[in-house]
Design an enzyme around this catalytic site. Structure first.
Site, PDB file in Angstrom:
ATOM      1  N   ARG A  75       0.844  -1.193   0.000  1.00  0.00           N
ATOM      2  CA  ARG A  75       0.000   0.000   0.000  1.00  0.00           C
ATOM      3  C   ARG A  75       0.882   1.246   0.000  1.00  0.00           C
ATOM      4  O   ARG A  75       1.956   1.258   0.585  1.00  0.00           O
ATOM      5  CB  ARG A  75      -0.906   0.013   1.231  1.00  0.00           C
ATOM      6  CG  ARG A  75      -2.087  -0.961   1.138  1.00  0.00           C
ATOM      7  CD  ARG A  75      -3.003  -0.858   2.356  1.00  0.00           C
ATOM      8  NE  ARG A  75      -2.356  -1.334   3.553  1.00  0.00           N
ATOM      9  CZ  ARG A  75      -1.822  -0.578   4.491  1.00  0.00           C
ATOM     10  NH1 ARG A  75      -1.892   0.742   4.395  1.00  0.00           N
ATOM     11  NH2 ARG A  75      -1.221  -1.106   5.523  1.00  0.00           N
ATOM     12  N   LYS A 224      -9.647  -2.478   1.569  1.00  0.00           N
ATOM     13  CA  LYS A 224      -9.346  -1.377   2.487  1.00  0.00           C
ATOM     14  C   LYS A 224     -10.107  -0.101   2.098  1.00  0.00           C
ATOM     15  O   LYS A 224     -10.602   0.633   2.944  1.00  0.00           O
ATOM     16  CB  LYS A 224      -7.836  -1.113   2.547  1.00  0.00           C
ATOM     17  CG  LYS A 224      -7.039  -2.277   3.159  1.00  0.00           C
ATOM     18  CD  LYS A 224      -7.582  -2.644   4.483  1.00  0.00           C
ATOM     19  CE  LYS A 224      -7.071  -3.874   5.181  1.00  0.00           C
ATOM     20  NZ  LYS A 224      -5.748  -4.325   5.187  1.00  0.00           N
ATOM     21  N   ALA A 267       0.323  -6.730   9.088  1.00  0.00           N
ATOM     22  CA  ALA A 267       1.462  -7.637   9.326  1.00  0.00           C
ATOM     23  C   ALA A 267       1.838  -7.740  10.806  1.00  0.00           C
ATOM     24  O   ALA A 267       3.009  -7.839  11.153  1.00  0.00           O
ATOM     25  CB  ALA A 267       2.663  -7.236   8.470  1.00  0.00           C
ATOM     26  N   GLY A 269      -0.200  -9.940  12.921  1.00  0.00           N
ATOM     27  CA  GLY A 269      -0.670 -11.196  13.488  1.00  0.00           C
ATOM     28  C   GLY A 269      -2.154 -11.493  13.442  1.00  0.00           C
ATOM     29  O   GLY A 269      -2.597 -12.443  14.094  1.00  0.00           O
ATOM     30  N   THR A 271      -4.131 -12.641  10.804  1.00  0.00           N
ATOM     31  CA  THR A 271      -4.411 -13.902  10.112  1.00  0.00           C
ATOM     32  C   THR A 271      -3.973 -15.081  10.983  1.00  0.00           C
ATOM     33  O   THR A 271      -4.682 -16.089  11.094  1.00  0.00           O
ATOM     34  CB  THR A 271      -3.688 -13.931   8.753  1.00  0.00           C
ATOM     35  OG1 THR A 271      -4.170 -12.830   7.980  1.00  0.00           O
ATOM     36  CG2 THR A 271      -3.953 -15.226   8.008  1.00  0.00           C
ATOM     37  N   ARG A 391       2.136 -12.120  -0.748  1.00  0.00           N
ATOM     38  CA  ARG A 391       0.799 -12.463  -0.245  1.00  0.00           C
ATOM     39  C   ARG A 391       0.225 -13.698  -0.917  1.00  0.00           C
ATOM     40  O   ARG A 391       0.514 -13.991  -2.073  1.00  0.00           O
ATOM     41  CB  ARG A 391      -0.161 -11.293  -0.516  1.00  0.00           C
ATOM     42  CG  ARG A 391       0.230  -9.981   0.163  1.00  0.00           C
ATOM     43  CD  ARG A 391      -0.576  -9.724   1.392  1.00  0.00           C
ATOM     44  NE  ARG A 391      -0.018  -8.673   2.235  1.00  0.00           N
ATOM     45  CZ  ARG A 391      -0.551  -8.327   3.401  1.00  0.00           C
ATOM     46  NH1 ARG A 391      -1.625  -8.937   3.852  1.00  0.00           N
ATOM     47  NH2 ARG A 391       0.007  -7.397   4.134  1.00  0.00           N
TER      48      ARG A 391
HETATM   49  P1  GTP Z   1      -2.226  -7.929   7.322  1.00  0.00           P
HETATM   50  O1  GTP Z   1      -2.730  -8.958   6.362  1.00  0.00           O
HETATM   51  O2  GTP Z   1      -1.161  -7.077   6.728  1.00  0.00           O
HETATM   52  O3  GTP Z   1      -3.314  -7.094   7.909  1.00  0.00           O
HETATM   53  O4  GTP Z   1      -1.416  -8.720   8.493  1.00  0.00           O
HETATM   54  P2  GTP Z   1      -1.917  -9.583   9.743  1.00  0.00           P
HETATM   55  O5  GTP Z   1      -2.228  -8.675  10.891  1.00  0.00           O
HETATM   56  O6  GTP Z   1      -2.960 -10.532   9.331  1.00  0.00           O
HETATM   57  O7  GTP Z   1      -0.579 -10.360  10.148  1.00  0.00           O
HETATM   58  P3  GTP Z   1      -0.184 -11.893   9.949  1.00  0.00           P
HETATM   59  O8  GTP Z   1      -0.985 -12.813  10.817  1.00  0.00           O
HETATM   60  O9  GTP Z   1      -0.136 -12.192   8.513  1.00  0.00           O
HETATM   61  O10 GTP Z   1       1.303 -11.879  10.530  1.00  0.00           O
HETATM   62  C1  GTP Z   1       2.300 -11.040  10.003  1.00  0.00           C
HETATM   63  C2  GTP Z   1       3.671 -11.536  10.365  1.00  0.00           C
HETATM   64  O11 GTP Z   1       3.778 -11.626  11.790  1.00  0.00           O
HETATM   65  C3  GTP Z   1       3.934 -12.932   9.827  1.00  0.00           C
HETATM   66  O12 GTP Z   1       5.247 -12.985   9.324  1.00  0.00           O
HETATM   67  C4  GTP Z   1       3.770 -13.823  11.021  1.00  0.00           C
HETATM   68  O13 GTP Z   1       4.560 -14.973  10.926  1.00  0.00           O
HETATM   69  C5  GTP Z   1       4.171 -12.932  12.192  1.00  0.00           C
HETATM   70  N1  GTP Z   1       3.435 -13.289  13.435  1.00  0.00           N
HETATM   71  C6  GTP Z   1       2.107 -13.512  13.561  1.00  0.00           C
HETATM   72  N2  GTP Z   1       1.785 -13.882  14.833  1.00  0.00           N
HETATM   73  C7  GTP Z   1       2.945 -13.866  15.531  1.00  0.00           C
HETATM   74  C8  GTP Z   1       3.272 -14.136  16.895  1.00  0.00           C
HETATM   75  O14 GTP Z   1       2.437 -14.470  17.732  1.00  0.00           O
HETATM   76  N3  GTP Z   1       4.595 -13.985  17.243  1.00  0.00           N
HETATM   77  C9  GTP Z   1       5.548 -13.615  16.339  1.00  0.00           C
HETATM   78  N4  GTP Z   1       6.795 -13.494  16.764  1.00  0.00           N
HETATM   79  N5  GTP Z   1       5.265 -13.355  15.036  1.00  0.00           N
HETATM   80  C10 GTP Z   1       3.989 -13.474  14.638  1.00  0.00           C
HETATM   81  C1  SPV Z   2      -2.935  -4.708   5.159  1.00  0.00           C
HETATM   82  O1  SPV Z   2      -1.964  -4.081   4.698  1.00  0.00           O
HETATM   83  O2  SPV Z   2      -3.442  -4.455   6.282  1.00  0.00           O
HETATM   84  C2  SPV Z   2      -3.509  -5.838   4.401  1.00  0.00           C
HETATM   85  C3  SPV Z   2      -3.070  -6.047   3.033  1.00  0.00           C
HETATM   86  O3  SPV Z   2      -4.369  -6.532   4.914  1.00  0.00           O
HETATM   87  S1  SPV Z   2      -3.788  -4.899   1.936  1.00  0.00           S
HETATM   88  O4  SPV Z   2      -5.008  -5.485   1.393  1.00  0.00           O
HETATM   89  O5  SPV Z   2      -2.831  -4.671   0.900  1.00  0.00           O
HETATM   90  O6  SPV Z   2      -4.115  -3.689   2.642  1.00  0.00           O
HETATM   91 MN    MN Z   3      -4.839  -5.964   6.993  1.00  0.00          MN
END
Ligand code: GTP
Ligand code: SPV
Ligand code: MN
Length: 610
Positions: A75, A224, A267, A269, A271, A391
């Site tokens: 983004r 978004k 990013a 956590g 998901t 992604r």
């Molecule tokens: P968006 O899709 O961007 O909104 O991200 P998100 O909030 O869904 O984050 P996601 O669960 O994809 O995790 C992002 C990164 O953080 C990944 O590389 C994961 O491996 C890491 N991560 C997620 N949960 C944990 C945790 O409990 N501990 C650690 N150390 N890393 C984590």
């Molecule tokens: C984020 O950045 O919070 C995402 C990926 O979930 S995007 O759809 O590119 O915004």
């Molecule tokens: Mn997101």
């Protein structure tokens, strides 16, 4: 002009399409129906153009792989605008431009921008078609990759169009172009985009214009742009909330079910927590959503959450069978799009964290030959195979732990709301707020280190209220006031309890002290026990913390000193934190809700200020 698909009968839509065609001058128009045949045809087209490759049908059935332009990977917050009529309604945290001025600039860019390309028309609905108030949109785009992605992420196609026609429904017009017209005979590139990018929200008019980028958050306009930025404005006006939250269902060994929504920045956590595989015996988690939640009060006075999306657009790196097995299983079911990861010689994908061992060789996200031991040919040995914001895009129905309640248009009543961020210090593993207002203060003052999900520096600490900083479609102070007011008008007994978590505290060697992932179920268990008033807590100036034996740490592999540091309130860190919060609030001026001033004073009195 050649047209394929079923021309719609919706008067407002037809009028808008006429305008767009005249402005952008596409070579052809395709009305999308969202069918399997359409998917196949568009995949063939993209394969032919060299934009995507089909993956090995045994490993990842019906799935495709693509690499973006290396400058179109995230983004673009600097180029994202909230063009409210009144500048003051965009607030200090959004870029603003006068809507007429912005339209003048963008009409210049859109003029002839689809020459040599097909214009795709995608009717879509965010949330269930059978929702009380279905939220429709129509995206027009010159990118077939966007069509394939929108089909996974939203209810896109003929059924939605039919419903819009039957009910003469209004819709949010969403115009997208990659911004690279083709002259007669000019050859296309695999990933067309433009150096000049604009992601623009006309919030009073409820309209979205996006130009120059093909990346997810900039181009899948239902996500978004609509479901957060435009929807947050609708929610302000209609008395609900559009939030950057996952939704999960937690069930105890006794069979008591809890519904939880959690807001963490991009990013950080969501998901992973949404699909958590619990390590505490007898507890189960089911998934309802991993990124966006719409929260509305039900007739019973409780706050209900729905997920307006139909897919996951998840961060690939760090996703593996050990960290997120349910995401891996969703992907193995196929029908997915992989962007900016590594491509293995046998036609499968790989990224850092998927397996412990690196593959011997693959094609990296920049298209270079890459070796596990030496990195890309001609590059540095530490260069990763996958971009940090690479992604996967996959249908939510393939998630093996999808909750049945996902299919209920009313959503689920929330027991708890969690806020969190990525902080190497200060914020303990879990804190419960004293009440709703204090919980809103926790959300409003949430902070996090920036990640690769947006372009710009990574690891910089910034305030990210409710994990919504890049997604609030109006003034941040009004948004916080809206949260406060919704709580004030509700029965406090029926409101979800609010918690603040941090999985990312680090030690002196910069290692994560808390193991995270499945072990986060220990925190969810404590939250559930607090919701039921089954477990005591320690009252501190920042809220309620677990007692020494409050968290279930049976079988947990963690150094006891680390555990102590992760869980406790550290007064000296909070004496530093309080003035930082004060400076963050200063920019709100008179619009800062009085309730937040009260909460800050209370914190300052308790922790002192350095
Ligand atoms: P968006 O899709 O961007 O909104 O991200 P998100 O909030 O869904 O984050 P996601 O669960 O994809 O995790 C992002 C990164 O953080 C990944 O590389 C994961 O491996 C890491 N991560 C997620 N949960 C944990 C945790 O409990 N501990 C650690 N150390 N890393 C984590
Ligand atoms: C984020 O950045 O919070 C995402 C990926 O979930 S995007 O759809 O590119 O915004
Ligand atoms: Mn997101």
């Amino acid at each position: 002009m050649p047209a394929t698909g079923q021309e719609p009968k919706h008067a407002k839509l037809l009028a808008w399409l006429d305008e767009v065609v005249e402005l952008t001058q596409p070579d052809a128009i395709h009305y999308c129906d969202g069918s399997d045949a359409e998917w196949d045809q568009l995949v063939d087209h993209l394969v032919e153009k060299g934009t995507v490759v089909r993956l090995n049908d045994e490993r990842k059935p019906n799935s495709i792989y693509t690499r973006t332009d290396p400058d179109d990977v995230a983004r673009v917050e600097d180029q994202t605008f909230i063009c409210s009529n009144d500048e003051r309604n965009a607030g200090p945290t959004n870029n603003w431009m006068n809507p007429d001025e912005m339209k003048r600039i963008m009409r210049g860019l859109y003029d002839g921008c689809m020459r040599g390309r097909t214009m795709y028309v995608m009717p879509f609905c965010m949330g269930h078609l059978d929702a009380a108030d279905p939220k429709f949109g129509v995206e027009v785009s010159d990118s077939a990759y966007v069509v394939l992605s929108m089909r996974i992420m939203t209810r896109m196609g003929a059924e939605t169009m039919a419903r819009m026609e039957e009910t003469e429904a209004d819709f949010v017009p969403c115009l997208h172009s990659v911004g690279m017209p083709l002259d007669e005979g000019q050859e296309d590139v695999p990933w067309p985009c433009s150096e000049e990018k604009y992601i623009v929200h006309f919030t009073d008019e409820r309209m979205i214009w996006s130009y120059g980028s093909g990346y997810g958050g900039n181009s899948l306009l239902g996500k978004k742009c609509y479901a957060l930025r435009i929807a947050s404005v609708m929610a302000r006006d209609e008395g609900w909330l559009a939030e950057h939250m996952l939704i999960l269902k937690l069930t105890s060994p006794e069979g008591r079910a809890y519904h939880v929504a959690a807001a963490f920045p991009s990013a950080c956590g969501k998901t992973n927590l949404a699909m958590l595989d619990p390590t505490v015996a007898g507890w189960t988690v089911e998934t309802l959503g991993d990124d966006i939640a719409w929260l509305r009060f039900g007739e019973d006075g409780r706050l209900y959450a729905t997920n307006p999306e139909t897919g996951f657009f998840g961060v690939a790196p760090g996703t593996g069978h050990d960290t997120n097995p349910n995401a891996m299983k969703s992907l193995e079911a196929g029908n997915s799009i992989f962007t900016n990861v590594g491509l293995t010689p046998d036609g499968d994908v790989w990224w850092e964290g998927m397996t412990k061992e690196k593959p011997e060789t693959l094609t990296d996200w920049k298209g270079r030959e890459w070796h596990g031991s030496t990195g890309p040919v001609g590059g540095r040995p530490d260069e990763k195979a996958a971009h940090p914001n690479s992604r996967f895009c996959t249908p939510i129905e393939q998630c093996p732990i999808l909750s049945d309640e996902y299919h209920n248009p009313e959503g689920v009543p929330l027991d708890a709301i969690i806020f969190g961020g990525r902080r190497e210090n200060t914020i303990p593993l879990v804190t419960q707020s004293r009440d709703w207002q204090h919980g809103v203060f926790m959300g409003a003052t949430c902070s996090s280190e920036t990640t690769a999900a947006a372009s710009g520096a990574v690891g910089v600490l910034r305030r990210d209220p409710m994990a919504m900083l890049p997604f609030i479609g109006y003034h941040v102070a009004d948004y916080i006031q809206h949260w406060i007011d919704l709580g004030k008008n509700a029965d406090p007994e029926k409101l979800p309890k609010i918690f603040y978590v941090n999985w990312f505290r680090r030690d002196a060697e910069h290692r994560f002290m808390w193991p995270g992932f499945g072990e986060n179920s220990r925190v969810l268990k404590w939250i559930a026990e607090r919701v039921d008033g089954k477990v005591d807590a320690v009252e501190t100036p920042i809220g309620y913390l677990p007692t020494d034996d409050g968290l279930d740490v049976e079988g947990l592999d963690i150094d006891p000193d680390d555990l102590h540091d992760v869980v406790t309130f550290q007064p000296q860190e909070w004496a530093d934190e309080a003035p930082r919060i004060g400076r963050w609030f200063d920019q709100f001026g008179w619009r800062l809700p009085r309730e937040m001033v009260d909460e800050l004073r209370r914190l300052e009195t308790a922790v002192g200020r350095r």
